[in-house]
Write a protein that holds these residues in place. Sequence first.
Motif, mmCIF file in Angstrom:
data_model
loop_
_atom_site.group_PDB
_atom_site.id
_atom_site.type_symbol
_atom_site.label_atom_id
_atom_site.label_comp_id
_atom_site.label_asym_id
_atom_site.label_seq_id
_atom_site.Cartn_x
_atom_site.Cartn_y
_atom_site.Cartn_z
ATOM 1 N N PRO A 37 80.545 -16.260 11.531
ATOM 2 C CA PRO A 37 79.284 -16.683 12.141
ATOM 3 C C PRO A 37 78.525 -15.553 12.841
ATOM 4 C CG PRO A 37 81.142 -17.552 13.379
ATOM 5 C CD PRO A 37 81.702 -16.932 12.138
ATOM 6 N N TYR A 40 75.316 -14.652 11.174
ATOM 7 C CA TYR A 40 74.144 -15.516 11.337
ATOM 8 C C TYR A 40 73.214 -14.987 12.416
ATOM 9 C CZ TYR A 40 77.016 -18.677 8.602
ATOM 10 O OH TYR A 40 77.801 -19.218 7.627
ATOM 11 N N ASP A 43 70.665 -12.933 10.873
ATOM 12 C CA ASP A 43 69.679 -13.754 10.158
ATOM 13 C C ASP A 43 68.626 -14.301 11.116
ATOM 14 O OD1 ASP A 43 71.046 -13.421 7.769
ATOM 15 O OD2 ASP A 43 72.160 -15.301 7.976
ATOM 16 N N TRP A 44 69.028 -14.611 12.338
ATOM 17 C CA TRP A 44 68.135 -15.241 13.307
ATOM 18 C C TRP A 44 67.215 -14.260 14.006
ATOM 19 C CZ3 TRP A 44 72.960 -17.911 15.668
ATOM 20 C CH2 TRP A 44 73.382 -18.932 14.818
ATOM 21 N N ARG A 157 73.732 -23.162 10.804
ATOM 22 C CA ARG A 157 73.353 -22.526 9.539
ATOM 23 C C ARG A 157 72.124 -23.132 8.895
ATOM 24 N NH1 ARG A 157 79.052 -22.928 6.982
ATOM 25 N NH2 ARG A 157 79.157 -24.453 8.613
#
Length: 159
Positions: A37, A40, A43-44, A157
């Motif tokens: 995780p 992620y 990605d954010w 997600r």
Amino acid sequence: MRGTVVSEQRIRGGHTFLSIDTECGRVVCAAYEPSGPFRYLLDWLDPGDTVEVMGELRDSPRTLNLEKVHVISLVDEWEKVSNPVCPNCGTTMSSAGRGKGYRCRKCGAQAAQAVMRRKARPVVSGWYEPPTEARRHLSKPLKRMGEVQPVEFVDCRNH
């Protein structure tokens, strides 16, 4: 290193790369698939966010393998909610064309932009690190460094 996010890219296999501009130039940071995780977070992040990164600098290819990320500040991200409502007749205005604003079809009133709202982001300011099972064996946890507790990952997600 402290820098400003420029771009983010995920490649086949789940590895995620983040480019940041620092006082030493552009640095490419990597979070690999086993870090789970933690990827992620990359990605954010959006261009303009300010982060501080810690990790191991690899020579070939020249990449900073991320061990910890401190999100310092986030830029506001806006999304369109609806077309504006005419102040004269109360109907929804329609677009006057690309970059030309909005116009009421009934009375001809004009508005410059749509109704916007700040978009909620699944990332907050704070320290982030990979889960325990994904850390390198010599990587010191944040809680032993005298820093504040890292931000806990929630299964976000779908954002």
